[in-house]
Design a protein around this motif. Structure first.
Motif, PDB file in Angstrom:
ATOM      1  N   HIS A   1       0.839  -1.192   0.000  1.00 51.70           N
ATOM      2  CA  HIS A   1       0.000   0.000   0.000  1.00 51.70           C
ATOM      3  C   HIS A   1       0.878   1.249   0.000  1.00 51.70           C
ATOM      4  O   HIS A   1       0.624   2.204  -0.755  1.00 51.70           O
ATOM      5  N   ALA A   2       1.920   1.254   0.815  1.00 52.12           N
ATOM      6  CA  ALA A   2       2.844   2.397   0.842  1.00 52.12           C
ATOM      7  C   ALA A   2       3.471   2.600  -0.528  1.00 52.12           C
ATOM      8  O   ALA A   2       3.622   3.747  -0.998  1.00 52.12           O
ATOM      9  N   TRP A   3       3.853   1.503  -1.191  1.00 51.47           N
ATOM     10  CA  TRP A   3       4.476   1.623  -2.508  1.00 51.47           C
ATOM     11  C   TRP A   3       3.497   2.177  -3.531  1.00 51.47           C
ATOM     12  O   TRP A   3       3.872   3.004  -4.381  1.00 51.47           O
ATOM     13  N   ARG A   4       2.231   1.792  -3.475  1.00 53.00           N
ATOM     14  CA  ARG A   4       1.257   2.335  -4.424  1.00 53.00           C
ATOM     15  C   ARG A   4       1.145   3.862  -4.269  1.00 53.00           C
ATOM     16  O   ARG A   4       1.050   4.591  -5.257  1.00 53.00           O
ATOM     17  N   ILE A   5       1.183   4.334  -3.029  1.00 43.89           N
ATOM     18  CA  ILE A   5       1.088   5.778  -2.793  1.00 43.89           C
ATOM     19  C   ILE A   5       2.351   6.470  -3.292  1.00 43.89           C
ATOM     20  O   ILE A   5       2.288   7.536  -3.935  1.00 43.89           O
ATOM     21  N   VAL A   6       3.514   5.883  -3.037  1.00 47.49           N
ATOM     22  CA  VAL A   6       4.778   6.468  -3.503  1.00 47.49           C
ATOM     23  C   VAL A   6       4.808   6.502  -5.029  1.00 47.49           C
ATOM     24  O   VAL A   6       5.213   7.500  -5.641  1.00 47.49           O
ATOM     25  N   ALA A   7       4.377   5.418  -5.657  1.00 47.97           N
ATOM     26  CA  ALA A   7       4.360   5.383  -7.123  1.00 47.97           C
ATOM     27  C   ALA A   7       3.408   6.431  -7.678  1.00 47.97           C
ATOM     28  O   ALA A   7       3.716   7.116  -8.679  1.00 47.97           O
ATOM     29  N   ALA A   8       2.261   6.608  -7.030  1.00 47.10           N
ATOM     30  CA  ALA A   8       1.310   7.617  -7.498  1.00 47.10           C
ATOM     31  C   ALA A   8       1.859   9.024  -7.307  1.00 47.10           C
ATOM     32  O   ALA A   8       1.601   9.920  -8.131  1.00 47.10           O
ATOM     33  N   ALA A   9       2.622   9.247  -6.237  1.00 49.19           N
ATOM     34  CA  ALA A   9       3.208  10.565  -5.996  1.00 49.19           C
ATOM     35  C   ALA A   9       4.217  10.911  -7.076  1.00 49.19           C
ATOM     36  O   ALA A   9       4.332  12.070  -7.496  1.00 49.19           O
ATOM     37  N   GLY A  10       4.980   9.945  -7.524  1.00 49.77           N
ATOM     38  CA  GLY A  10       5.863  10.121  -8.669  1.00 49.77           C
ATOM     39  C   GLY A  10       6.937  11.178  -8.509  1.00 49.77           C
ATOM     40  O   GLY A  10       7.182  11.944  -9.449  1.00 49.77           O
ATOM     41  N   HIS A  11       7.591  11.237  -7.355  1.00 49.16           N
ATOM     42  CA  HIS A  11       8.667  12.218  -7.168  1.00 49.16           C
ATOM     43  C   HIS A  11       9.986  11.490  -6.962  1.00 49.16           C
ATOM     44  O   HIS A  11      10.062  10.529  -6.188  1.00 49.16           O
ATOM     45  N   PRO A  12      11.067  11.925  -7.631  1.00 50.19           N
ATOM     46  CA  PRO A  12      12.350  11.218  -7.507  1.00 50.19           C
ATOM     47  C   PRO A  12      12.936  11.241  -6.093  1.00 50.19           C
ATOM     48  O   PRO A  12      13.765  10.399  -5.762  1.00 50.19           O
ATOM     49  N   ALA A  13      12.525  12.196  -5.262  1.00 48.42           N
ATOM     50  CA  ALA A  13      13.052  12.269  -3.896  1.00 48.42           C
ATOM     51  C   ALA A  13      12.186  11.500  -2.909  1.00 48.42           C
ATOM     52  O   ALA A  13      12.393  11.602  -1.699  1.00 48.42           O
ATOM     53  N   LEU A  14      11.226  10.744  -3.411  1.00 43.00           N
ATOM     54  CA  LEU A  14      10.334   9.963  -2.552  1.00 43.00           C
ATOM     55  C   LEU A  14      10.446   8.485  -2.898  1.00 43.00           C
ATOM     56  O   LEU A  14      10.306   8.095  -4.059  1.00 43.00           O
ATOM     57  N   GLY A  15      10.741   7.657  -1.880  1.00 38.80           N
ATOM     58  CA  GLY A  15      10.800   6.213  -2.059  1.00 38.80           C
ATOM     59  C   GLY A  15      10.214   5.538  -0.835  1.00 38.80           C
ATOM     60  O   GLY A  15       9.581   6.182   0.010  1.00 38.80           O
ATOM     61  N   VAL A  16      10.406   4.239  -0.742  1.00 37.54           N
ATOM     62  CA  VAL A  16       9.877   3.506   0.402  1.00 37.54           C
ATOM     63  C   VAL A  16      11.014   3.066   1.316  1.00 37.54           C
ATOM     64  O   VAL A  16      12.146   2.870   0.881  1.00 37.54           O
ATOM     65  N   CYS A  17      10.666   2.930   2.574  1.00 39.17           N
ATOM     66  CA  CYS A  17      11.506   2.237   3.542  1.00 39.17           C
ATOM     67  C   CYS A  17      10.795   0.928   3.876  1.00 39.17           C
ATOM     68  O   CYS A  17       9.618   0.948   4.241  1.00 39.17           O
ATOM     69  N   LEU A  18      11.487  -0.171   3.729  1.00 39.22           N
ATOM     70  CA  LEU A  18      10.921  -1.479   4.063  1.00 39.22           C
ATOM     71  C   LEU A  18      11.456  -1.913   5.418  1.00 39.22           C
ATOM     72  O   LEU A  18      12.657  -1.865   5.667  1.00 39.22           O
ATOM     73  N   ASP A  19      10.554  -2.331   6.287  1.00 38.21           N
ATOM     74  CA  ASP A  19      10.915  -2.764   7.634  1.00 38.21           C
ATOM     75  C   ASP A  19      10.428  -4.192   7.807  1.00 38.21           C
ATOM     76  O   ASP A  19       9.233  -4.464   7.694  1.00 38.21           O
ATOM     77  N   SER A  20      11.351  -5.104   8.102  1.00 37.20           N
ATOM     78  CA  SER A  20      10.979  -6.524   8.172  1.00 37.20           C
ATOM     79  C   SER A  20       9.949  -6.789   9.265  1.00 37.20           C
ATOM     80  O   SER A  20       9.075  -7.648   9.096  1.00 37.20           O
ATOM     81  N   PHE A  21      10.032  -6.068  10.398  1.00 32.61           N
ATOM     82  CA  PHE A  21       9.052  -6.321  11.446  1.00 32.61           C
ATOM     83  C   PHE A  21       7.652  -5.940  10.972  1.00 32.61           C
ATOM     84  O   PHE A  21       6.699  -6.712  11.135  1.00 32.61           O
ATOM     85  N   HIS A  22       7.504  -4.756  10.392  1.00 37.46           N
ATOM     86  CA  HIS A  22       6.185  -4.297   9.973  1.00 37.46           C
ATOM     87  C   HIS A  22       5.596  -5.198   8.893  1.00 37.46           C
ATOM     88  O   HIS A  22       4.378  -5.376   8.824  1.00 37.46           O
ATOM     89  N   ILE A  23       6.463  -5.785   8.071  1.00 37.41           N
ATOM     90  CA  ILE A  23       5.977  -6.656   7.002  1.00 37.41           C
ATOM     91  C   ILE A  23       5.636  -8.045   7.537  1.00 37.41           C
ATOM     92  O   ILE A  23       4.539  -8.566   7.328  1.00 37.41           O
ATOM     93  N   LEU A  24       6.570  -8.646   8.269  1.00 38.46           N
ATOM     94  CA  LEU A  24       6.419 -10.047   8.662  1.00 38.46           C
ATOM     95  C   LEU A  24       5.500 -10.229   9.858  1.00 38.46           C
ATOM     96  O   LEU A  24       4.882 -11.289  10.010  1.00 38.46           O
ATOM     97  N   SER A  25       5.379  -9.211  10.717  1.00 40.92           N
ATOM     98  CA  SER A  25       4.486  -9.349  11.872  1.00 40.92           C
ATOM     99  C   SER A  25       3.027  -9.434  11.437  1.00 40.92           C
ATOM    100  O   SER A  25       2.188  -9.996  12.152  1.00 40.92           O
ATOM    101  N   ARG A  26       2.711  -8.884  10.280  1.00 38.65           N
ATOM    102  CA  ARG A  26       1.341  -8.954   9.760  1.00 38.65           C
ATOM    103  C   ARG A  26       1.114 -10.184   8.896  1.00 38.65           C
ATOM    104  O   ARG A  26       0.007 -10.409   8.405  1.00 38.65           O
ATOM    105  N   GLY A  27       2.166 -10.966   8.686  1.00 39.66           N
ATOM    106  CA  GLY A  27       2.036 -12.131   7.815  1.00 39.66           C
ATOM    107  C   GLY A  27       1.932 -11.768   6.348  1.00 39.66           C
ATOM    108  O   GLY A  27       1.480 -12.575   5.529  1.00 39.66           O
ATOM    109  N   THR A  28       2.371 -10.550   5.984  1.00 47.51           N
ATOM    110  CA  THR A  28       2.310 -10.107   4.587  1.00 47.51           C
ATOM    111  C   THR A  28       3.328 -10.866   3.749  1.00 47.51           C
ATOM    112  O   THR A  28       4.464 -11.076   4.180  1.00 47.51           O
ATOM    113  N   ASP A  29       2.932 -11.262   2.553  1.00 44.07           N
ATOM    114  CA  ASP A  29       3.833 -11.982   1.652  1.00 44.07           C
ATOM    115  C   ASP A  29       4.912 -11.022   1.143  1.00 44.07           C
ATOM    116  O   ASP A  29       4.603 -10.026   0.481  1.00 44.07           O
ATOM    117  N   PRO A  30       6.199 -11.283   1.430  1.00 43.74           N
ATOM    118  CA  PRO A  30       7.252 -10.350   1.009  1.00 43.74           C
ATOM    119  C   PRO A  30       7.664 -10.491  -0.454  1.00 43.74           C
ATOM    120  O   PRO A  30       8.505  -9.730  -0.930  1.00 43.74           O
TER     121      PRO A  30
END
Length: 597
Positions: free
Chosen positions: A147-176
């Motif tokens: 979801h964060a990546w979809r928002i970043v992609a829609a924003a479309g600015h070269p100075a904006l990217g994502v930070c990936l955090d293993s706890f936030h991803i894996l604690s929810r059981g999200t498929d990495p």
């Protein structure tokens, strides 16, 4: 890859945290805002101190509750951000972490979030700053990385990217696996943490129970592989909120942290380590004692015979079958009581085991070696126990038993049926427990089993077994309920027999004090299990405990009273039993507490 650590992962002042990270060998740090706010050092001083220590400042974090808010509030957020950009310029860092909003004013509007993040990124670019947007697992509207990546992609600015955090991803059981679909250049930062698998509120889980990769139950290596596959080339950075780490000495925590990243790179296939040489069993256990008399008498009652003495040191070799105990007064004079000082691990390649240990930052122990002594490599475990890599009786390799010329027997050898060491149990200092699990898992290649909790008369006792080879190298790490000093850390050696009742009878006949087990325990056994006529009476008489697993495997065991900080256990396994009689541990602990008082 470069390795970084967030200052929130370490204890102490900001200056102490920087020094600990540098000494351990990290390349960079994330500056946690609270650490800077509480520091008397100006941002320029922090920048200079980090540079003097050879550290880069890779991230400033975090900014919160920025996006998808009403226009008036967003205007105030931009003003706040610009002040932080100035702080970052003074710190000498160019990447700012922005967490997904948890504000009650945040709106569920991806288009608004993208527009405001674009505006923030535009201001950031003018200041030479990049924005790394991270989905908090408990974010109000944005809680997953995709979801964060979809928002970043829609924003479309070269100075904006994502930070990936293993706890936030894996604690929810999200498929990495979807991480690999994000363009590598848009993954601005990768934060890593493991955690034990727990059923609890994710915010509390995150704030108190994160740990270093390899200490918990998450597949952190799998996530790293996906990020590298996407093209991520930034640092591997640890962001670990942990109550124990916040209190433990920063230096040892930082070394453990770096060890976790080195092992993680190996697991993720990024960089290779020397292959693990998994121990197949125990060559010996060494007891250091100020007075060898009582311990020698207990070993004799257990059926051990004094068979050798070190050629140059005050160390005796006691053997029975393939079980070997070294009794040392060399270091014992500095100890108030008998303690387990060293373990010899049977390996097929001692030199290879030592190379892997050194690559994983295990402290190599210097040894005072006389001419003619057999060369042995040794490293220190986190609790200070010396681990020797041995090849007993293996052709073409040094055999440590050559250092122990035979001595005349004091009396005729009278064995009791003990054949080998079954397992060794080490009670860890409270601040080294997770470190010890990671150390023995990565350095020795042992496989950890599930952690269990046991009721102790004075609290809760945590225990975790690790095994290697065909299961013959069994090590149990315990965490006592009270953070006592060394005097409170009991260790124990467990020996294997094929006939527990015969062994127990002989040991008691020879004068060994066995641990008294309450009658209530055996009454309960009578209610739970069916025994052969007279069998349970024998167990009552000899203090033998019993367990039956779900596959029909049986475990019978008894204990001696303690000798200093050490006690002995004798066990019999039948039917493929692989456990340690955990169901009996509360009874044993209570009986020991009663005996000690």
């Amino acid at each position: 890859m470069r390795k970084s650590i967030a200052t929130v992962s370490l204890s102490g002042s900001l200056g102490e945290k920087l020094a600990a990270a540098a000494r351990a060998g990290f390349d960079g740090v994330e500056i946690f805002e609270n650490d800077l706010l509480a520091s008397p050092l100006a941002p320029e001083e922090v920048r200079d101190r980090a540079a003097d220590l050879g550290l880069t400042i890779d991230l400033y974090q975090p900014m919160r509750d920025i996006e998808a808010v009403p226009a008036e509030l967003f205007a105030r957020n931009l003003r706040r951000a610009e002040r932080k950009f100035d702080v970052m310029r003074r710190l000498g860092t160019d990447t700012l972490l922005v967490c997904s909003s948890v504000s009650p004013y945040a709106e569920d509007d991806d288009a608004l979030a993208a527009a405001q993040l674009h505006a923030l990124a535009e201001r950031a670019a003018q200041a030479g700053v990049r924005i790394a947007y991270e989905a908090l697992a408990w974010g109000r509207h944005v809680s997953t990385y995709d979801h964060a990546w979809r928002i970043v992609a829609a924003a479309g600015h070269p100075a904006l990217g994502v930070c990936l955090d293993s706890f936030h991803i894996l604690s929810r059981g999200t498929d990495p696996r979807g991480v690999a679909e994000i363009p590598g250049e848009k993954i601005f930062f990768l934060q890593l943490a493991d955690a034990p698998l727990m059923a609890m509120d994710v915010l509390q889980w995150s704030r108190h129970y994160r740990c270093f990769p390899g200490q918990g139950g998450f597949d952190v290596a799998g996530l790293v592989r996906q990020a590298v596959r996407a093209g991520y080339a930034g640092p591997l950075s640890l962001e670990v909120f942990n109550d124990v780490f916040r209190q433990a000495e920063a230096g040892s925590t930082a070394v453990d942290a770096l060890r976790s990243l080195i092992a993680l790179e190996d697991a993720a296939g990024i960089a290779g380590l020397p292959a693990p040489v998994v121990p197949s069993g125990f060559a010996f256990a060494e007891l250091a004692t100020p007075d060898p008399g009582p311990v020698g008498e207990l070993l004799g009652a257990l059926g051990f015979a004094r068979t050798g003495r070190h050629a140059t040191k005050p160390v005796e070799l006691w053997t029975q079958g393939e079980a070997r105990v070294l009794l040392s007064t060399a270091a014992g004079g500095r100890r108030a009581s008998t303690a387990l000082a060293a373990i010899g691990l049977e390996t097929t390649d001692p030199a290879g085991a030592a190379r892997r240990a050194e690559a994983l930052l295990a402290p190599v122990l210097p040894r005072r070696r006389a001419a003619g002594d057999v060369p042995l490599d040794a490293v220190a475990a986190p609790d200070g126990t010396a681990l020797f890599f041995c090849a007993t009786g293996r052709a073409g390799l040094p055999d440590w038993t050559g250092d122990f010329p035979a001595v005349p027997a004091r009396r005729a050898a009278r064995g009791t049926g003990i054949g080998r060491v079954d397992h060794v149990a080490l009670t860890q200092p409270w601040h080294h427990y997770d470190e010890a699990v990671l150390f023995h898992r990565t350095v020795l290649g042992l496989s950890p089993h599930d952690s269990v909790e046991i009721a102790d008369p004075y609290g809760l006792f945590r225990s975790r077994a690790l095994t290697g080879g065909a299961g013959e190298a069994r090590l149990v790490l315990n965490l006592a309920p009270v953070p006592t000093g060394d005097a409170g850390r009991a260790q124990h050696l467990a020996f294997a027999t094929d006939d527990i009742t015969a062994t127990a009878g002989l040991v008691r006949e020879r004068g060994a004090a066995l641990l008294e087990i309450p009658a209530n325990y055996h009454d309960d056994l009578d209610a739970r299990f069916t025994f052969a006529p007279g069998e349970l009476d024998t167990y009552r008489d000899l203090g033998i405990l019993y367990d039956l697993d779900e596959l029909g495997g049986e475990f019978r065991h008894f204990y001696t009273v303690s000798a200093g900080r050490v006690f002995f256990e004798v066990v019999q396994r039948t039917g493929g039993y692989q456990g340690y009689g955990a169901v009996n541990a509360p009874v044993r602990l209570a009986a020991q507490a009663a005996a000690d008082h």
